[in-house]
Design a protein around this motif. Sequence first.
Motif, PDB file in Angstrom:
ATOM      1  N   LEU A  13      -8.549  18.212  72.836  1.00 36.70           N
ATOM      2  CA  LEU A  13      -8.715  17.574  71.532  1.00 36.70           C
ATOM      3  C   LEU A  13      -9.350  18.538  70.534  1.00 36.70           C
ATOM      4  CD1 LEU A  13      -8.484  14.961  69.871  1.00 36.70           C
ATOM      5  CD2 LEU A  13     -10.748  14.303  70.730  1.00 36.70           C
ATOM      6  N   TRP A  14     -10.368  19.257  70.977  1.00 39.48           N
ATOM      7  CA  TRP A  14     -11.058  20.209  70.099  1.00 39.48           C
ATOM      8  C   TRP A  14     -10.119  21.344  69.696  1.00 39.48           C
ATOM      9  CZ3 TRP A  14     -15.463  19.659  67.571  1.00 39.48           C
ATOM     10  CH2 TRP A  14     -16.108  20.779  67.045  1.00 39.48           C
ATOM     11  N   ASN A  15      -9.322  21.802  70.634  1.00 39.49           N
ATOM     12  CA  ASN A  15      -8.365  22.869  70.347  1.00 39.49           C
ATOM     13  C   ASN A  15      -7.331  22.414  69.318  1.00 39.49           C
ATOM     14  OD1 ASN A  15      -7.297  25.565  70.918  1.00 39.49           O
ATOM     15  ND2 ASN A  15      -5.572  24.498  71.864  1.00 39.49           N
ATOM     16  N   ASP A  16      -6.860  21.175  69.454  1.00 36.45           N
ATOM     17  CA  ASP A  16      -5.910  20.618  68.481  1.00 36.45           C
ATOM     18  C   ASP A  16      -6.550  20.523  67.099  1.00 36.45           C
ATOM     19  OD1 ASP A  16      -3.920  20.375  70.350  1.00 36.45           O
ATOM     20  OD2 ASP A  16      -4.238  18.229  70.710  1.00 36.45           O
ATOM     21  N   PHE A  17      -7.828  20.134  67.066  1.00 40.16           N
ATOM     22  CA  PHE A  17      -8.542  20.027  65.801  1.00 40.16           C
ATOM     23  C   PHE A  17      -8.661  21.397  65.127  1.00 40.16           C
ATOM     24  CE2 PHE A  17     -13.016  20.681  64.238  1.00 40.16           C
ATOM     25  CZ  PHE A  17     -12.777  20.254  62.944  1.00 40.16           C
ATOM     26  N   ILE A  18      -9.027  22.417  65.904  1.00 40.78           N
ATOM     27  CA  ILE A  18      -9.163  23.771  65.354  1.00 40.78           C
ATOM     28  C   ILE A  18      -7.828  24.267  64.801  1.00 40.78           C
ATOM     29  CG2 ILE A  18      -9.582  26.184  65.986  1.00 40.78           C
ATOM     30  CD1 ILE A  18     -11.780  25.235  67.861  1.00 40.78           C
ATOM     31  N   PHE A  25      -8.723  15.371  64.360  1.00 36.65           N
ATOM     32  CA  PHE A  25      -9.970  15.226  63.590  1.00 36.65           C
ATOM     33  C   PHE A  25     -10.358  13.758  63.469  1.00 36.65           C
ATOM     34  CE2 PHE A  25     -12.190  14.905  59.424  1.00 36.65           C
ATOM     35  CZ  PHE A  25     -13.312  15.642  59.754  1.00 36.65           C
ATOM     36  N   ARG A  26      -9.385  12.906  63.190  1.00 34.12           N
ATOM     37  CA  ARG A  26      -9.660  11.464  63.057  1.00 34.12           C
ATOM     38  C   ARG A  26     -10.145  10.878  64.380  1.00 34.12           C
ATOM     39  NH1 ARG A  26      -5.296  11.610  59.314  1.00 34.12           N
ATOM     40  NH2 ARG A  26      -3.754  11.324  60.965  1.00 34.12           N
ATOM     41  N   VAL A  27      -9.540  11.307  65.484  1.00 31.11           N
ATOM     42  CA  VAL A  27      -9.948  10.800  66.801  1.00 31.11           C
ATOM     43  C   VAL A  27     -11.378  11.222  67.105  1.00 31.11           C
ATOM     44  CG1 VAL A  27      -9.556  10.999  69.286  1.00 31.11           C
ATOM     45  CG2 VAL A  27      -7.618  10.670  67.744  1.00 31.11           C
ATOM     46  N   ILE A  28     -11.719  12.462  66.809  1.00 33.90           N
ATOM     47  CA  ILE A  28     -13.085  12.941  67.033  1.00 33.90           C
ATOM     48  C   ILE A  28     -14.067  12.109  66.228  1.00 33.90           C
ATOM     49  CG2 ILE A  28     -14.657  14.876  66.604  1.00 33.90           C
ATOM     50  CD1 ILE A  28     -12.319  16.756  67.292  1.00 33.90           C
ATOM     51  N   TYR A  29     -13.732  11.859  64.984  1.00 40.38           N
ATOM     52  CA  TYR A  29     -14.605  11.057  64.128  1.00 40.38           C
ATOM     53  C   TYR A  29     -14.789   9.649  64.688  1.00 40.38           C
ATOM     54  CZ  TYR A  29     -16.447   8.634  60.054  1.00 40.38           C
ATOM     55  OH  TYR A  29     -17.224   7.878  59.220  1.00 40.38           O
ATOM     56  N   MET A  30     -13.692   8.986  64.988  1.00 38.86           N
ATOM     57  CA  MET A  30     -13.751   7.604  65.458  1.00 38.86           C
ATOM     58  C   MET A  30     -14.456   7.497  66.811  1.00 38.86           C
ATOM     59  SD  MET A  30     -12.562   5.876  63.018  1.00 38.86           S
ATOM     60  CE  MET A  30     -12.561   4.282  63.862  1.00 38.86           C
ATOM     61  N   ILE A  59     -17.742  17.122  57.251  1.00 39.17           N
ATOM     62  CA  ILE A  59     -17.171  17.918  56.163  1.00 39.17           C
ATOM     63  C   ILE A  59     -17.195  19.402  56.540  1.00 39.17           C
ATOM     64  CG2 ILE A  59     -17.600  18.771  53.818  1.00 39.17           C
ATOM     65  CD1 ILE A  59     -16.257  16.067  53.852  1.00 39.17           C
ATOM     66  N   GLU A  60     -18.329  19.859  57.068  1.00 45.33           N
ATOM     67  CA  GLU A  60     -18.455  21.265  57.446  1.00 45.33           C
ATOM     68  C   GLU A  60     -17.568  21.612  58.639  1.00 45.33           C
ATOM     69  OE1 GLU A  60     -22.598  22.143  57.938  1.00 45.33           O
ATOM     70  OE2 GLU A  60     -23.068  21.642  55.854  1.00 45.33           O
ATOM     71  N   LEU A  61     -17.432  20.662  59.581  1.00 47.07           N
ATOM     72  CA  LEU A  61     -16.531  20.889  60.711  1.00 47.07           C
ATOM     73  C   LEU A  61     -15.117  21.166  60.213  1.00 47.07           C
ATOM     74  CD1 LEU A  61     -17.383  18.266  63.481  1.00 47.07           C
ATOM     75  CD2 LEU A  61     -17.705  20.733  63.586  1.00 47.07           C
ATOM     76  N   HIS A  62     -14.668  20.319  59.307  1.00 51.02           N
ATOM     77  CA  HIS A  62     -13.307  20.444  58.803  1.00 51.02           C
ATOM     78  C   HIS A  62     -13.144  21.723  57.988  1.00 51.02           C
ATOM     79  CE1 HIS A  62      -9.618  19.462  56.558  1.00 51.02           C
ATOM     80  NE2 HIS A  62      -9.345  18.670  57.572  1.00 51.02           N
ATOM     81  N   LYS A  63     -14.135  22.033  57.185  1.00 52.73           N
ATOM     82  CA  LYS A  63     -14.064  23.201  56.309  1.00 52.73           C
ATOM     83  C   LYS A  63     -14.054  24.511  57.086  1.00 52.73           C
ATOM     84  CE  LYS A  63     -16.438  25.305  52.344  1.00 52.73           C
ATOM     85  NZ  LYS A  63     -17.584  25.166  51.383  1.00 52.73           N
ATOM     86  N   TYR A  64     -14.858  24.564  58.136  1.00 51.19           N
ATOM     87  CA  TYR A  64     -15.021  25.822  58.871  1.00 51.19           C
ATOM     88  C   TYR A  64     -14.364  25.794  60.255  1.00 51.19           C
ATOM     89  CZ  TYR A  64     -18.563  26.497  55.252  1.00 51.19           C
ATOM     90  OH  TYR A  64     -19.212  26.611  54.049  1.00 51.19           O
ATOM     91  N   SER A  69     -16.347  27.763  67.564  1.00 51.88           N
ATOM     92  CA  SER A  69     -16.189  28.176  68.961  1.00 51.88           C
ATOM     93  C   SER A  69     -15.593  27.034  69.766  1.00 51.88           C
ATOM     94  CB  SER A  69     -17.546  28.573  69.547  1.00 51.88           C
ATOM     95  OG  SER A  69     -18.473  27.508  69.438  1.00 51.88           O
ATOM     96  N   LYS A  70     -15.073  27.336  70.930  1.00 54.19           N
ATOM     97  CA  LYS A  70     -14.493  26.308  71.787  1.00 54.19           C
ATOM     98  C   LYS A  70     -15.597  25.459  72.412  1.00 54.19           C
ATOM     99  CE  LYS A  70     -10.366  28.971  73.027  1.00 54.19           C
ATOM    100  NZ  LYS A  70      -9.568  29.517  74.162  1.00 54.19           N
ATOM    101  N   THR A  71     -15.266  24.220  72.755  1.00 52.26           N
ATOM    102  CA  THR A  71     -16.208  23.353  73.458  1.00 52.26           C
ATOM    103  C   THR A  71     -15.448  22.407  74.370  1.00 52.26           C
ATOM    104  OG1 THR A  71     -18.045  21.780  73.222  1.00 52.26           O
ATOM    105  CG2 THR A  71     -16.245  21.575  71.655  1.00 52.26           C
ATOM    106  N   ASN A  72     -16.057  22.042  75.474  1.00 57.54           N
ATOM    107  CA  ASN A  72     -15.471  21.025  76.351  1.00 57.54           C
ATOM    108  C   ASN A  72     -16.351  19.777  76.376  1.00 57.54           C
ATOM    109  OD1 ASN A  72     -17.622  21.754  78.011  1.00 57.54           O
ATOM    110  ND2 ASN A  72     -16.352  23.057  79.306  1.00 57.54           N
ATOM    111  N   ASN A  73     -17.294  19.704  75.434  1.00 54.27           N
ATOM    112  CA  ASN A  73     -18.144  18.523  75.304  1.00 54.27           C
ATOM    113  C   ASN A  73     -18.398  18.293  73.819  1.00 54.27           C
ATOM    114  OD1 ASN A  73     -20.191  16.553  75.273  1.00 54.27           O
ATOM    115  ND2 ASN A  73     -20.963  17.232  77.260  1.00 54.27           N
ATOM    116  N   ILE A  74     -17.540  17.513  73.181  1.00 58.46           N
ATOM    117  CA  ILE A  74     -17.604  17.314  71.733  1.00 58.46           C
ATOM    118  C   ILE A  74     -18.879  16.586  71.319  1.00 58.46           C
ATOM    119  CG2 ILE A  74     -16.489  16.182  69.769  1.00 58.46           C
ATOM    120  CD1 ILE A  74     -13.799  16.698  71.166  1.00 58.46           C
ATOM    121  N   ARG A  75     -19.284  15.583  72.089  1.00 64.42           N
ATOM    122  CA  ARG A  75     -20.485  14.835  71.710  1.00 64.42           C
ATOM    123  C   ARG A  75     -21.719  15.732  71.720  1.00 64.42           C
ATOM    124  NH1 ARG A  75     -21.215   8.700  73.286  1.00 64.42           N
ATOM    125  NH2 ARG A  75     -19.387   8.826  71.938  1.00 64.42           N
ATOM    126  N   LEU A  76     -21.810  16.588  72.713  1.00 63.76           N
ATOM    127  CA  LEU A  76     -22.916  17.537  72.758  1.00 63.76           C
ATOM    128  C   LEU A  76     -22.909  18.411  71.509  1.00 63.76           C
ATOM    129  CD1 LEU A  76     -25.175  19.229  74.091  1.00 63.76           C
ATOM    130  CD2 LEU A  76     -23.368  20.498  75.291  1.00 63.76           C
TER     131      LEU A  76
END
Length: 201
Positions: A13-18, A25-30, A59-64, A69-76
């Motif tokens: 999911l994070w890779n798709d967002f990047i 991005f919407r899934v991560i937010y929700m 906003i900053e996540l989307h902008k930058y 960097s990659k992550t396998n724990n989005i909540r963290l």
Amino acid sequence: MTREFQINSDAILWNDFIKGKEDAFRVIYMNHVQALYRFGCHFTDDKALIKDSIHDVFIELHKYRLGLSKTNNIRLYLFKALKRKIIKSTQKRGVFGSIDIEKLPFLYTITAEEDLLENESEQLKYQQLNQAMSKLSPRQKEAIYLKFVSDLSYEDLGKVMKLNYQSARNLVFRGLEKLRESFHKSMFLFFIHLKRNRLRS
């Protein structure tokens, strides 16, 4: 959700967002906005500041995103970002001033479902637990919250709190020991039962 599945799904999911996929991005937010809000409420009762901080994080996540960097724990990842944002915002407002991380406030009480509160015996147990929780240091409260409510590993807990693995374990252990000293055995067993059923924030 198993830990392995979470790691795999979060990484994808994070890779798709990047890569710029707006659905990701919407899934991560929700998936995380409510947990972020609850987490933020433990540092301040300024609801507007919490909402603004969460908004700024996304906003900053989307902008930058291309430089993330990659992550396998989005909540963290999001917990760490929100905590930094709240600290920075409160410092600017002069609420915390120069922060000693050991004294950073962490507001936490254990709450029950409404149907449990109708039972006076259960209500009393929650009151006693919260009295015991009030005797913990802010850092102990935060560690117990991250471990038993947010279900973070000791390694991830340490990353949020800037501790090594052993220090994270020790902090949780000391918190639990202090709780055990505060109420008799039957109450401690009640607390363990709550842990297994995910203490609610």
